[in-house]
Design an enzyme around this catalytic site. Structure first.
Site, PDB file in Angstrom:
ATOM      1  N   LYS A  68       0.793  -1.233   0.000  1.00  0.00           N
ATOM      2  CA  LYS A  68       0.000   0.000   0.000  1.00  0.00           C
ATOM      3  C   LYS A  68       0.824   1.282   0.000  1.00  0.00           C
ATOM      4  CE  LYS A  68      -4.124  -1.777   2.365  1.00  0.00           C
ATOM      5  NZ  LYS A  68      -5.120  -1.499   3.404  1.00  0.00           N
ATOM      6  N   ASP A 104      -9.769   3.200   2.269  1.00  0.00           N
ATOM      7  CA  ASP A 104      -9.800   2.683   3.658  1.00  0.00           C
ATOM      8  C   ASP A 104     -10.405   3.729   4.596  1.00  0.00           C
ATOM      9  OD1 ASP A 104      -8.789   0.118   3.289  1.00  0.00           O
ATOM     10  OD2 ASP A 104      -6.705   0.751   3.508  1.00  0.00           O
TER      11      ASP A 104
HETATM   12  P1  NAP Z   1       0.573  -2.993  11.956  1.00  0.00           P
HETATM   13  O1  NAP Z   1       1.738  -2.712  11.074  1.00  0.00           O
HETATM   14  O2  NAP Z   1       0.411  -4.317  12.552  1.00  0.00           O
HETATM   15  O3  NAP Z   1       0.484  -1.954  13.123  1.00  0.00           O
HETATM   16  C1  NAP Z   1       1.589  -1.348  13.528  1.00  0.00           C
HETATM   17  C2  NAP Z   1       1.312  -0.662  14.860  1.00  0.00           C
HETATM   18  O4  NAP Z   1       0.783  -1.596  15.813  1.00  0.00           O
HETATM   19  C3  NAP Z   1       2.606  -0.145  15.385  1.00  0.00           C
HETATM   20  O5  NAP Z   1       2.474   1.201  15.733  1.00  0.00           O
HETATM   21  C4  NAP Z   1       2.877  -1.039  16.591  1.00  0.00           C
HETATM   22  O6  NAP Z   1       3.486  -0.357  17.661  1.00  0.00           O
HETATM   23  C5  NAP Z   1       1.504  -1.483  17.020  1.00  0.00           C
HETATM   24  N1  NAP Z   1       1.588  -2.776  17.708  1.00  0.00           N
HETATM   25  C6  NAP Z   1       1.991  -3.957  17.184  1.00  0.00           C
HETATM   26  N2  NAP Z   1       1.964  -4.910  18.109  1.00  0.00           N
HETATM   27  C7  NAP Z   1       1.545  -4.326  19.266  1.00  0.00           C
HETATM   28  C8  NAP Z   1       1.303  -4.799  20.591  1.00  0.00           C
HETATM   29  N3  NAP Z   1       1.493  -6.087  20.918  1.00  0.00           N
HETATM   30  N4  NAP Z   1       0.870  -3.915  21.498  1.00  0.00           N
HETATM   31  C9  NAP Z   1       0.663  -2.637  21.168  1.00  0.00           C
HETATM   32  N5  NAP Z   1       0.876  -2.127  19.943  1.00  0.00           N
HETATM   33  C10 NAP Z   1       1.307  -2.964  18.992  1.00  0.00           C
HETATM   34  O7  NAP Z   1      -0.745  -2.589  11.275  1.00  0.00           O
HETATM   35  P2  NAP Z   1      -1.105  -1.819   9.922  1.00  0.00           P
HETATM   36  O8  NAP Z   1      -0.343  -2.398   8.778  1.00  0.00           O
HETATM   37  O9  NAP Z   1      -1.090  -0.379  10.165  1.00  0.00           O
HETATM   38  O10 NAP Z   1      -2.609  -2.267   9.839  1.00  0.00           O
HETATM   39  C11 NAP Z   1      -2.955  -3.579   9.741  1.00  0.00           C
HETATM   40  C12 NAP Z   1      -4.230  -3.857  10.470  1.00  0.00           C
HETATM   41  O11 NAP Z   1      -5.303  -3.054   9.987  1.00  0.00           O
HETATM   42  C13 NAP Z   1      -4.581  -5.289  10.178  1.00  0.00           C
HETATM   43  O12 NAP Z   1      -5.127  -5.861  11.328  1.00  0.00           O
HETATM   44  C14 NAP Z   1      -5.612  -5.164   9.087  1.00  0.00           C
HETATM   45  O13 NAP Z   1      -6.481  -6.278   9.069  1.00  0.00           O
HETATM   46  C15 NAP Z   1      -6.337  -3.908   9.517  1.00  0.00           C
HETATM   47  N6  NAP Z   1      -7.030  -3.245   8.407  1.00  0.00           N
HETATM   48  C16 NAP Z   1      -8.356  -3.423   8.325  1.00  0.00           C
HETATM   49  C17 NAP Z   1      -9.054  -2.834   7.283  1.00  0.00           C
HETATM   50  C18 NAP Z   1     -10.538  -3.040   7.169  1.00  0.00           C
HETATM   51  O14 NAP Z   1     -11.053  -2.806   6.091  1.00  0.00           O
HETATM   52  N7  NAP Z   1     -11.228  -3.411   8.221  1.00  0.00           N
HETATM   53  C19 NAP Z   1      -8.389  -2.062   6.320  1.00  0.00           C
HETATM   54  C20 NAP Z   1      -7.005  -1.894   6.455  1.00  0.00           C
HETATM   55  C21 NAP Z   1      -6.322  -2.502   7.497  1.00  0.00           C
HETATM   56  P3  NAP Z   1       5.056  -0.008  17.660  1.00  0.00           P
HETATM   57  O15 NAP Z   1       5.175   1.254  16.850  1.00  0.00           O
HETATM   58  O16 NAP Z   1       5.342   0.186  19.098  1.00  0.00           O
HETATM   59  O17 NAP Z   1       5.765  -1.173  17.057  1.00  0.00           O
END
Ligand code: NAP
Length: 274
Positions: A68, A104
Site C-alpha cells: 500500500k 480505507d
Molecule cells: P501494523 O503494522 O500491525 O500496526 C503497527 C502498529 O501496531 C505499530 O504502531 C505497533 O506499535 C503497534 N503494535 C503492534 N503490536 C503491538 C502490541 N502487541 N501492542 C501494542 N501495539 C502494537 O498494522 P497496519 O499495517 O497499520 O494495519 C494492519 C491492520 O489493519 C490489520 O489488522 C488489518 O487487518 C487492519 N485493516 C483493516 C481494514 C478493514 O477494512 N477493516 C483495512 C485496512 C487494514 P510499535 O510502533 O510500538 O511497534
C-alpha cells in the site's frame, strides 16, 4: 477497437490466499449484473505487476499488504487523500493513466458514522502504522479529535505531529479521556486470536471500542470491551465500505452493500466454526 469478455478487476498483495475481497467483489458484480471478474494476484514484482495493468487493460486494482505505501510511486497520479495518508489501496485505470486512491479512510468513516457521532468526539487511536494514518485522516476529516496511542513513543509522536493531533504513550492510557478507542494494530488478528493490545481493566471507562480487524469478527479486545460494558464495533463494516467505494470508483454504479456485508460475515462465521 472492440472490447470483449468480462471487465477484469484485480487484487495485488502477497499473500492473497485468505482474502475475502474476491468473494465480496464477485458477489457484488453478479448481483449488479455487471460482466466482470475480480481476480487475486500474489505479486512478486510490483513494478511489473503495475505495468501489467496497462498491458492487460485491467480496469481497477485493490492493493493490500505489503504494497500500500510502495505502489504510489509506480502510478501516474494520486488522489489527494491517498497522497496525504501515504498509502494507496485502490488503483483506477483511467484510459491507460493509473491513478491511486485510498478508500480505507472512507470505509472507516462510513462505518463509524453508522455506529456513533464523530464531530467533536475524542478518539484514542491505538497504533502508528499504515492503517492508523487512514484512521487519523478519517477522524480529522469528520471533525473528530484523535489522540495517537502507541507503544513506541518516537513513532507515535512523529505520526501525531504530522497529523497535528496529540500523543500519549500506550502505557499511559489510564489518564486518557476519550469517547472511543480505535485499535489499528494487527494484534488479535487470526490466527493469533488470543492476543489483545490492551488489558481488560483499561477498557471499562471508554463508552465505545472499535477494532478495525474483521477476522475474527469479535477479537479478544472486543470481547473484553463488551464484558467491561463498552459498545463495540468490528472492522467488518469498514472492510465492506472500502470495497463498496472501490466498486463506485470503477463502475460508477451503486453496489449492493448489504449483500456484500452478508457474504463476508457468513464466510467468517463458517471459517470460525471449522
Ligand atoms: P501494523 O503494522 O500491525 O500496526 C503497527 C502498529 O501496531 C505499530 O504502531 C505497533 O506499535 C503497534 N503494535 C503492534 N503490536 C503491538 C502490541 N502487541 N501492542 C501494542 N501495539 C502494537 O498494522 P497496519 O499495517 O497499520 O494495519 C494492519 C491492520 O489493519 C490489520 O489488522 C488489518 O487487518 C487492519 N485493516 C483493516 C481494514 C478493514 O477494512 N477493516 C483495512 C485496512 C487494514 P510499535 O510502533 O510500538 O511497534
Amino acid at each position: 477497437m472492440f472490447e470483449s469478455g468480462p471487465r477484469i478487476f484485480a487484487l495485488f498483495g502477497n499473500p492473497v490466499g485468505h482474502s475475502l475481497s474476491p468473494l465480496m467483489h464477485n458477489t457484488a458484480y453478479c448481483e449488479m449484473q455487471i460482466n466482470a471478474s475480480y481476480v487475486p494476484f500474489c505479486v512478486r514484482n510490483l513494478e511489473e505487476a503495475v505495468r501489467g495493468i496497462r498491458g492487460l487493460g485491467i480496469k481497477g486494482v485493490s492493493v493490500t499488504i505489503p504494497f500500500k505505501s510502495e505502489v504510489g510511486k509506480h502510478l501516474d497520479g494520486l488522489e489527494e487523500s491517498s497522497d496525504r495518508i501515504g498509502a494507496v489501496n485502490t488503483i483506477v485505470n483511467e484510459g491507460g493513466r493509473l491513478r491511486g486512491y485510498n478508500t480505507d479512510w472512507i470505509g472507516f468513516v462510513r462505518d463509524l458514522k453508522e455506529f456513533m457521532p464523530v464531530q467533536g468526539k475524542t478518539f484514542g487511536v491505538l497504533g502508528a502504522g499504515g492503517a492508523a494514518r487512514a484512521i487519523l485522516f478519517g477522524v480529522l476529516s469528520e471533525g473528530g479529535n484523535p489522540v495517537v496511542l502507541n507503544r513506541t513513543a518516537a513513532k507515535g509522536e512523529a505520526l501525531a505531529k504530522e497529523f497535528g493531533c496529540s500523543f500519549l504513550p500506550l502505557s499511559e492510557i489510564g489518564v486518557l479521556k476519550a469517547d472511543c478507542i480505535v485499535n489499528t494494530a494487527s494484534v488479535g488478528m487470526a490466527p493469533q486470536k488470543e492476543n489483545s493490545p490492551l488489558e481488560e481493566r483499561a477498557l471499562g471507562k471508554f463508552p465505545c471500542v472499535v477494532d478495525i480487524i474483521y477476522n475474527p469478527l469479535e477479537t479478544k479486545l472486543l470481547k473484553d470491551a463488551r464484558k467491561a460494558g463498552c459498545r463495540t464495533r468490528s472492522g467488518l463494516g469498514m472492510f465492506v465500505h472500502q470495497g463498496a467505494e472501490q466498486i463506485r470508483l470503477w463502475t460508477g454504479t451503486e453496489p449492493p452493500v448489504e449483500t456484500m456485508r452478508r457474504v463476508v460475515r457468513e464466510r467468517l462465521e463458517e471459517n470460525a466454526r471449522n
